[in-house]
Design a protein around this motif. Structure first.
Motif, PDB file in Angstrom:
ATOM      1  N   ILE A 118       0.873  -1.173   0.000  1.00 60.30           N
ATOM      2  CA  ILE A 118       0.000   0.000   0.000  1.00 60.30           C
ATOM      3  C   ILE A 118       0.912   1.225   0.000  1.00 60.30           C
ATOM      4  O   ILE A 118       1.469   1.596   1.033  1.00 60.30           O
ATOM      5  N   HIS A 119       1.074   1.831  -1.160  1.00 58.52           N
ATOM      6  CA  HIS A 119       1.955   2.992  -1.312  1.00 58.52           C
ATOM      7  C   HIS A 119       1.156   4.286  -1.269  1.00 58.52           C
ATOM      8  O   HIS A 119      -0.066   4.291  -1.449  1.00 58.52           O
ATOM      9  N   CYS A 145     -14.367   4.151   1.883  1.00 63.85           N
ATOM     10  CA  CYS A 145     -12.938   4.403   2.109  1.00 63.85           C
ATOM     11  C   CYS A 145     -12.739   5.445   3.201  1.00 63.85           C
ATOM     12  O   CYS A 145     -11.836   5.314   4.037  1.00 63.85           O
ATOM     13  N   ILE A 146     -13.562   6.468   3.206  1.00 59.62           N
ATOM     14  CA  ILE A 146     -13.486   7.476   4.263  1.00 59.62           C
ATOM     15  C   ILE A 146     -13.799   6.842   5.609  1.00 59.62           C
ATOM     16  O   ILE A 146     -13.131   7.105   6.618  1.00 59.62           O
ATOM     17  N   ASP A 147     -14.799   5.982   5.627  1.00 61.36           N
ATOM     18  CA  ASP A 147     -15.132   5.273   6.872  1.00 61.36           C
ATOM     19  C   ASP A 147     -13.965   4.407   7.337  1.00 61.36           C
ATOM     20  O   ASP A 147     -13.686   4.323   8.539  1.00 61.36           O
ATOM     21  N   ASP A 148     -13.269   3.772   6.397  1.00 57.87           N
ATOM     22  CA  ASP A 148     -12.076   2.987   6.755  1.00 57.87           C
ATOM     23  C   ASP A 148     -11.074   3.855   7.504  1.00 57.87           C
ATOM     24  O   ASP A 148     -10.551   3.477   8.565  1.00 57.87           O
ATOM     25  N   LEU A 149     -10.765   5.020   6.923  1.00 57.48           N
ATOM     26  CA  LEU A 149      -9.744   5.887   7.505  1.00 57.48           C
ATOM     27  C   LEU A 149     -10.182   6.415   8.865  1.00 57.48           C
ATOM     28  O   LEU A 149      -9.372   6.520   9.799  1.00 57.48           O
ATOM     29  N   GLU A 150     -11.474   6.749   8.997  1.00 57.55           N
ATOM     30  CA  GLU A 150     -11.972   7.214  10.290  1.00 57.55           C
ATOM     31  C   GLU A 150     -11.907   6.095  11.344  1.00 57.55           C
ATOM     32  O   GLU A 150     -11.564   6.343  12.499  1.00 57.55           O
ATOM     33  N   THR A 151     -12.218   4.876  10.926  1.00 55.97           N
ATOM     34  CA  THR A 151     -12.175   3.740  11.852  1.00 55.97           C
ATOM     35  C   THR A 151     -10.742   3.465  12.305  1.00 55.97           C
ATOM     36  O   THR A 151     -10.487   3.226  13.492  1.00 55.97           O
ATOM     37  N   LEU A 152      -9.807   3.498  11.363  1.00 53.28           N
ATOM     38  CA  LEU A 152      -8.404   3.266  11.715  1.00 53.28           C
ATOM     39  C   LEU A 152      -7.901   4.347  12.665  1.00 53.28           C
ATOM     40  O   LEU A 152      -7.212   4.061  13.652  1.00 53.28           O
ATOM     41  N   TYR A 153      -8.259   5.600  12.368  1.00 51.15           N
ATOM     42  CA  TYR A 153      -7.839   6.696  13.241  1.00 51.15           C
ATOM     43  C   TYR A 153      -8.428   6.524  14.640  1.00 51.15           C
ATOM     44  O   TYR A 153      -7.744   6.704  15.655  1.00 51.15           O
ATOM     45  N   GLY A 154      -9.707   6.148  14.697  1.00 54.20           N
ATOM     46  CA  GLY A 154     -10.353   5.951  15.989  1.00 54.20           C
ATOM     47  C   GLY A 154      -9.736   4.826  16.798  1.00 54.20           C
ATOM     48  O   GLY A 154      -9.798   4.828  18.035  1.00 54.20           O
ATOM     49  N   ASN A 155      -9.128   3.857  16.105  1.00 60.22           N
ATOM     50  CA  ASN A 155      -8.471   2.743  16.779  1.00 60.22           C
ATOM     51  C   ASN A 155      -6.958   2.952  16.921  1.00 60.22           C
ATOM     52  O   ASN A 155      -6.236   2.000  17.216  1.00 60.22           O
ATOM     53  N   LEU A 174      -6.743   9.473   1.004  1.00 60.11           N
ATOM     54  CA  LEU A 174      -8.010   8.894   0.563  1.00 60.11           C
ATOM     55  C   LEU A 174      -7.877   8.133  -0.747  1.00 60.11           C
ATOM     56  O   LEU A 174      -8.278   6.968  -0.858  1.00 60.11           O
ATOM     57  N   PHE A 175      -7.326   8.771  -1.774  1.00 58.39           N
ATOM     58  CA  PHE A 175      -7.280   8.133  -3.084  1.00 58.39           C
ATOM     59  C   PHE A 175      -6.327   6.944  -3.111  1.00 58.39           C
ATOM     60  O   PHE A 175      -6.602   5.929  -3.753  1.00 58.39           O
ATOM     61  N   CYS A 176      -5.195   7.065  -2.421  1.00 59.74           N
ATOM     62  CA  CYS A 176      -4.235   5.960  -2.417  1.00 59.74           C
ATOM     63  C   CYS A 176      -4.799   4.750  -1.661  1.00 59.74           C
ATOM     64  O   CYS A 176      -4.664   3.607  -2.114  1.00 59.74           O
ATOM     65  N   TRP A 177      -5.403   4.992  -0.511  1.00 50.75           N
ATOM     66  CA  TRP A 177      -6.021   3.891   0.238  1.00 50.75           C
ATOM     67  C   TRP A 177      -7.137   3.254  -0.587  1.00 50.75           C
ATOM     68  O   TRP A 177      -7.196   2.041  -0.754  1.00 50.75           O
ATOM     69  N   CYS A 178      -8.023   4.088  -1.105  1.00 51.51           N
ATOM     70  CA  CYS A 178      -9.204   3.591  -1.797  1.00 51.51           C
ATOM     71  C   CYS A 178      -8.817   2.764  -3.028  1.00 51.51           C
ATOM     72  O   CYS A 178      -9.340   1.662  -3.245  1.00 51.51           O
ATOM     73  N   LEU A 179      -7.914   3.281  -3.825  1.00 52.55           N
ATOM     74  CA  LEU A 179      -7.550   2.596  -5.059  1.00 52.55           C
ATOM     75  C   LEU A 179      -6.893   1.253  -4.786  1.00 52.55           C
ATOM     76  O   LEU A 179      -7.194   0.255  -5.453  1.00 52.55           O
ATOM     77  N   GLN A 180      -6.037   1.183  -3.790  1.00 46.55           N
ATOM     78  CA  GLN A 180      -5.286  -0.050  -3.545  1.00 46.55           C
ATOM     79  C   GLN A 180      -6.057  -1.061  -2.697  1.00 46.55           C
ATOM     80  O   GLN A 180      -6.009  -2.269  -2.963  1.00 46.55           O
ATOM     81  N   ARG A 182      -9.586  -0.901  -1.617  1.00 45.96           N
ATOM     82  CA  ARG A 182     -10.994  -1.141  -1.939  1.00 45.96           C
ATOM     83  C   ARG A 182     -11.253  -1.393  -3.427  1.00 45.96           C
ATOM     84  O   ARG A 182     -12.313  -1.912  -3.775  1.00 45.96           O
ATOM     85  N   MET A 183     -10.310  -1.030  -4.287  1.00 47.45           N
ATOM     86  CA  MET A 183     -10.566  -1.105  -5.728  1.00 47.45           C
ATOM     87  C   MET A 183      -9.626  -2.042  -6.482  1.00 47.45           C
ATOM     88  O   MET A 183      -9.790  -2.250  -7.680  1.00 47.45           O
ATOM     89  N   GLY A 184      -8.622  -2.574  -5.808  1.00 50.64           N
ATOM     90  CA  GLY A 184      -7.715  -3.515  -6.448  1.00 50.64           C
ATOM     91  C   GLY A 184      -6.746  -2.901  -7.427  1.00 50.64           C
ATOM     92  O   GLY A 184      -6.196  -3.593  -8.295  1.00 50.64           O
ATOM     93  N   GLY A 185      -6.492  -1.594  -7.298  1.00 55.64           N
ATOM     94  CA  GLY A 185      -5.558  -0.917  -8.190  1.00 55.64           C
ATOM     95  C   GLY A 185      -4.173  -0.787  -7.597  1.00 55.64           C
ATOM     96  O   GLY A 185      -3.872  -1.365  -6.538  1.00 55.64           O
ATOM     97  N   VAL A 186      -3.324  -0.007  -8.278  1.00 49.55           N
ATOM     98  CA  VAL A 186      -1.944   0.179  -7.830  1.00 49.55           C
ATOM     99  C   VAL A 186      -1.603   1.669  -7.814  1.00 49.55           C
ATOM    100  O   VAL A 186      -2.182   2.466  -8.557  1.00 49.55           O
ATOM    101  N   VAL A 187      -0.651   2.013  -6.961  1.00 50.52           N
ATOM    102  CA  VAL A 187      -0.120   3.371  -6.878  1.00 50.52           C
ATOM    103  C   VAL A 187       1.365   3.320  -7.196  1.00 50.52           C
ATOM    104  O   VAL A 187       2.099   2.523  -6.599  1.00 50.52           O
TER     105      VAL A 187
END
Length: 240
Positions: A118-119, A145-155, A174-180, A182-187
């Motif tokens: 995850i880059h 994806c935003i919910d993911d980041l909020e959950t990780l921050y909360g934990n 947001l875009f780097c997390w989401c693409l890699q 939740r979407m199966g892409g690469v950065v």
């Protein structure tokens, strides 16, 4: 090209208008009307709005208003990229990957498998393929994806060395997390782009910098005009 600026009256936007941006015909300007750092959440809509305006484009470039772009090098860069790849390119550092132990914790908290890597690229310059931008048309997935980041921050799980609350909606996180994830892409962290003007070659002249990088971030208006003059002089010399 999508440009985020505080205002069309700002010195940064005026510098772009006086230099390279006028050489692109498909441009959307997104005005924050306040300090951009305080309204990072507006970034999440930009891929959608760019795609809606220009649905047949092969690539989409999203930038801050303090970025210099070398049009010739950008077009050369595009020639060797596949618009069907689920990919995002930009400046960054090769060691900016989420560490294994952090991925393991994130996977457990979110009940979600993690990709091998995850880059993160630095969000001032983000070059998307068409295939990648199309995935961001799904608003529900972006909100997940935003919910993911909020959950990780909360934990208290901090990605890339420390996810700040103020950066939860930041384009790079947001875009780097989401693409890699939740979407199966690469950065791709690509050296064709610099986050600051001369980080790798401290002895490079301004003229060399104008000719060697596709994009340079954190360029003030005075330097923007100087880089543009150097670029135009190089074009003129080659034309002769």
């Amino acid at each position: 090209v999508g440009v985020l600026t505080q205002s069309r009256d700002s010195s940064r936007w005026i510098a772009l208008q006086e230099t390279w941006i006028t050489h692109f015909t498909q441009v959307m300007v997104f005005e924050s009307h306040t300090d951009v750092a305080k309204v990072q959440q507006i970034w999440k809509y930009i891929p959608q709005r760019l795609y809606a305006r220009y649905p047949t484009a092969n690539f989409y470039l999203i930038i801050d208003d303090d970025v210099f772009i070398n049009k010739r090098l950008l077009f050369h860069f595009m020639r060797y990229r596949d618009p069907a790849e689920l990919a995002l390119y930009g400046p960054g550092f090769c060691d900016w990957a989420v560490k294994h132990d952090v991925k393991k914790k994130a996977s457990a908290v979110l009940s979600l498998p993690m990709p091998p890597f995850i880059h993160m690229v630095i969000g001032g310059i983000m070059f998307f393929t068409a295939a990648a931008v199309r995935l961001f048309m799904d608003s529900n997935r972006v909100m997940q994806c935003i919910d993911d980041l909020e959950t990780l921050y909360g934990n208290k799980i901090f990605l890339w060395g420390g996810l700040k609350q103020s950066a939860l909606y930041n384009q790079d996180w947001l875009f780097c997390w989401c693409l890699q994830v939740r979407m199966g892409g690469v950065v791709h962290v690509d050296t064709s782009f610099d986050d600051i003007e001369f980080p790798a070659r401290k002895c490079a002249t301004l003229a060399q910098s104008a000719q060697r990088r596709v994009g340079i971030h954190h360029v003030d208006p005075r330097r923007m005009r100087a880089l543009w003059r150097a670029y135009e002089r190089a074009i003129t010399r080659e034309g002769n």
